[in-house]
Design a protein around this motif. Structure first.
Motif, mmCIF file in Angstrom:
data_model
loop_
_atom_site.group_PDB
_atom_site.id
_atom_site.type_symbol
_atom_site.label_atom_id
_atom_site.label_comp_id
_atom_site.label_asym_id
_atom_site.label_seq_id
_atom_site.Cartn_x
_atom_site.Cartn_y
_atom_site.Cartn_z
ATOM 1 N N PHE A 22 13.250 -13.573 14.458
ATOM 2 C CA PHE A 22 13.006 -12.005 14.865
ATOM 3 C C PHE A 22 11.648 -11.643 15.317
ATOM 4 O O PHE A 22 11.594 -11.124 16.185
ATOM 5 C CB PHE A 22 13.446 -11.142 13.682
ATOM 6 C CG PHE A 22 13.524 -9.768 13.922
ATOM 7 C CD1 PHE A 22 14.508 -9.140 14.858
ATOM 8 C CD2 PHE A 22 12.499 -8.997 13.522
ATOM 9 C CE1 PHE A 22 14.254 -7.733 15.150
ATOM 10 C CE2 PHE A 22 12.478 -7.675 13.567
ATOM 11 C CZ PHE A 22 13.385 -6.982 14.726
ATOM 12 N N TRP A 25 10.957 -13.151 18.732
ATOM 13 C CA TRP A 25 11.817 -12.416 19.587
ATOM 14 C C TRP A 25 11.216 -10.973 19.985
ATOM 15 O O TRP A 25 11.226 -10.736 21.196
ATOM 16 C CB TRP A 25 13.298 -12.285 19.021
ATOM 17 C CG TRP A 25 14.094 -11.361 20.222
ATOM 18 C CD1 TRP A 25 14.411 -10.035 20.136
ATOM 19 C CD2 TRP A 25 14.826 -11.741 21.559
ATOM 20 N NE1 TRP A 25 15.111 -9.557 21.342
ATOM 21 C CE2 TRP A 25 15.273 -10.844 22.232
ATOM 22 C CE3 TRP A 25 14.776 -13.119 21.888
ATOM 23 C CZ2 TRP A 25 16.064 -10.841 23.166
ATOM 24 C CZ3 TRP A 25 15.308 -13.434 23.116
ATOM 25 C CH2 TRP A 25 15.958 -12.201 23.706
ATOM 26 N N VAL A 26 10.809 -10.280 18.957
ATOM 27 C CA VAL A 26 9.944 -8.945 19.079
ATOM 28 C C VAL A 26 8.633 -9.331 19.909
ATOM 29 O O VAL A 26 8.447 -8.529 21.077
ATOM 30 C CB VAL A 26 9.393 -8.474 17.774
ATOM 31 C CG1 VAL A 26 8.804 -7.244 18.042
ATOM 32 C CG2 VAL A 26 10.677 -7.892 17.075
ATOM 33 N N THR A 27 7.969 -10.467 19.889
ATOM 34 C CA THR A 27 6.658 -10.823 20.486
ATOM 35 C C THR A 27 7.285 -11.211 21.876
ATOM 36 O O THR A 27 6.585 -10.593 22.890
ATOM 37 C CB THR A 27 6.197 -11.889 19.748
ATOM 38 O OG1 THR A 27 5.916 -11.915 18.562
ATOM 39 C CG2 THR A 27 5.020 -12.509 20.580
ATOM 40 N N ALA A 29 10.038 -10.039 23.565
ATOM 41 C CA ALA A 29 10.466 -9.004 24.197
ATOM 42 C C ALA A 29 9.372 -8.092 24.582
ATOM 43 O O ALA A 29 9.120 -7.152 25.625
ATOM 44 C CB ALA A 29 11.425 -8.192 23.486
ATOM 45 N N GLY A 30 8.411 -7.854 23.680
ATOM 46 C CA GLY A 30 7.211 -7.079 23.930
ATOM 47 C C GLY A 30 6.368 -7.507 24.918
ATOM 48 O O GLY A 30 5.573 -6.502 25.758
ATOM 49 N N GLN A 33 6.878 -6.173 28.333
ATOM 50 C CA GLN A 33 6.937 -4.562 28.479
ATOM 51 C C GLN A 33 5.383 -4.122 28.663
ATOM 52 O O GLN A 33 4.599 -4.909 28.705
ATOM 53 C CB GLN A 33 7.297 -3.867 27.251
ATOM 54 C CG GLN A 33 8.934 -3.971 26.973
ATOM 55 C CD GLN A 33 9.453 -3.751 25.708
ATOM 56 O OE1 GLN A 33 9.292 -2.806 25.271
ATOM 57 N NE2 GLN A 33 10.377 -4.488 24.942
ATOM 58 N N ILE A 43 8.667 0.028 21.411
ATOM 59 C CA ILE A 43 9.029 -1.489 21.877
ATOM 60 C C ILE A 43 10.376 -1.697 21.855
ATOM 61 O O ILE A 43 11.069 -1.239 20.929
ATOM 62 C CB ILE A 43 8.326 -2.480 21.089
ATOM 63 C CG1 ILE A 43 6.764 -2.473 20.982
ATOM 64 C CG2 ILE A 43 8.781 -4.180 21.383
ATOM 65 C CD1 ILE A 43 5.961 -3.409 20.160
ATOM 66 N N SER A 44 10.920 -2.180 22.999
ATOM 67 C CA SER A 44 12.424 -2.418 23.009
ATOM 68 C C SER A 44 12.663 -3.947 22.831
ATOM 69 O O SER A 44 11.896 -4.763 23.098
ATOM 70 C CB SER A 44 13.166 -2.256 24.494
ATOM 71 O OG SER A 44 14.286 -2.447 24.556
ATOM 72 N N LEU A 45 13.767 -4.010 21.946
ATOM 73 C CA LEU A 45 14.019 -5.363 21.477
ATOM 74 C C LEU A 45 14.849 -6.068 22.859
ATOM 75 O O LEU A 45 15.198 -7.397 22.779
ATOM 76 C CB LEU A 45 15.165 -5.299 20.339
ATOM 77 C CG LEU A 45 14.515 -4.935 19.133
ATOM 78 C CD1 LEU A 45 15.568 -4.817 18.189
ATOM 79 C CD2 LEU A 45 13.405 -5.786 18.822
ATOM 80 N N ILE A 46 15.135 -5.246 23.676
ATOM 81 C CA ILE A 46 15.607 -6.103 25.142
ATOM 82 C C ILE A 46 14.722 -6.577 26.055
ATOM 83 O O ILE A 46 14.083 -5.597 26.520
ATOM 84 C CB ILE A 46 16.716 -5.083 25.650
ATOM 85 C CG1 ILE A 46 17.853 -4.715 24.764
ATOM 86 C CG2 ILE A 46 17.359 -5.633 26.852
ATOM 87 C CD1 ILE A 46 18.842 -3.840 25.242
ATOM 88 N N PRO A 47 14.336 -7.807 26.389
ATOM 89 C CA PRO A 47 13.356 -8.085 27.426
ATOM 90 C C PRO A 47 13.680 -7.457 28.584
ATOM 91 O O PRO A 47 14.822 -7.446 29.270
ATOM 92 C CB PRO A 47 13.467 -9.613 27.264
ATOM 93 C CG PRO A 47 14.041 -10.012 26.076
ATOM 94 C CD PRO A 47 14.998 -8.693 25.939
#
Length: 278
Positions: A22, A25-27, A29-30, A33, A43-47
């Motif tokens: 997790f 993944w946040v890194t 996806a971030g 953005q 911050i969206s969790l969707i790249p």
């Protein structure tokens, strides 16, 4: 008779994987953005596919505080440092364990215990005298000074010694009868038998060298020897709003080489295990 799957064990393993994945993944996806959205906490969790170009841009991004050294250069320095530390540790540890396990000389066990005692002294405890020695040899701001103090390993010496002690005496005598000298015995018999140990140690020591922060922080002061770990920290400018998307992209790029080493060495590790069993 078919065995029913253990759903509880699988659920626990899946939960552990999600906990570890997790933050990565946040890194990831971030990184795709905008920095403004990240600074707002939005911050969206969707790249975003349009933001994947940030990883290419991050490679050429320079650290202005250290003369504009790009991220790709930091990655090369980190790779060279980690590779030098891993190979150096394995070479020195294997030879020292070979001498302790197969040669009889005065104070042999005393030498072994002196090596073993160094496990009680972390790098932080001996970093000031180590820095003083490197300074006396004029190795500050050099690649040699960056790697050489970290290539001694008591842990690797201990592991190699334990593997070498399992070699039967009959094999040693057979090598002597065949006219094999010490170094031929070392390279032709001991190292192939230690294949699993070599693969496991290389992975562990490579990651150890890759993650070094304190020692490169002291030795590398001109920017050209900055590792990627140092570079990521220096990209976070406290005097201005950091470009978090580039910081996150550099973090993901810093994960790729260790992951590739683990994937590449995994097959050798399994092969070493099977060869050792034979």
């Amino acid at each position: 008779m078919t065995r029913k799957p253990d759903y509880l064990a699988h659920a626990i393993l899946l939960m552990g994987v999600l906990i570890f994945i997790f933050p990565i993944w946040v890194t990831f996806a971030g990184a795709t953005q905008s920095a403004a959205a990240i600074n707002r906490g939005d911050i969206s969790l969707i790249p975003r596919l349009s933001g994947l170009v940030v990883f290419v841009q991050a490679l050429g991004l320079g650290n202005a505080a250290k003369g504009g050294v790009p991220v790709w250069h930091m990655l090369l320095v980190s790779f060279g440092m980690a590779l030098g530390i891993a190979i150096g540790k394995i070479a020195i540890s294997a030879l020292s364990a070979f001498a302790i396990a197969f040669f009889r000389f005065p104070f042999r066990m005393l030498a072994f215990w002196l090596i073993f005692i160094t496990l009680m002294l972390p790098v932080e405890v001996r970093i000031i005298p180590t820095y003083s020695v490197m300074s006396d040899f004029h190795l500050i701001n050099t690649f040699t000074g960056l790697t050489m103090p970290l290539i001694a390993s008591a842990t690797a010496t201990l592991l190699f010694r334990q593997v070498f002690l399992t070699i039967p005496d009959e094999l040693v005598e057979a090598a002597k009868l065949d006219g094999a000298g010490p170094m031929r015995f070392f390279f032709d018999i001991l190292l192939p038998v230690s294949g699993a140990n070599l693969a496991a140690l290389f992975v562990i020591l490579f990651i150890y060298g890759w993650n070094q922060y304190l020692w490169p922080l002291l030795v590398a002061t001109n920017g050209r020897l900055d590792t990627i770990v140092l570079g990521i920290v220096q990209m976070i400018n406290p005097e201005a709003l950091p470009q978090w998307n580039f910081v996150m992209a550099a973090t993901i790029l810093a994960l790729i080489p260790p992951v590739l080493v683990v994937i590449a060495m995994q097959r050798w590790f399994v092969r070493g295990l099977t060869e050792a069993d034979k």
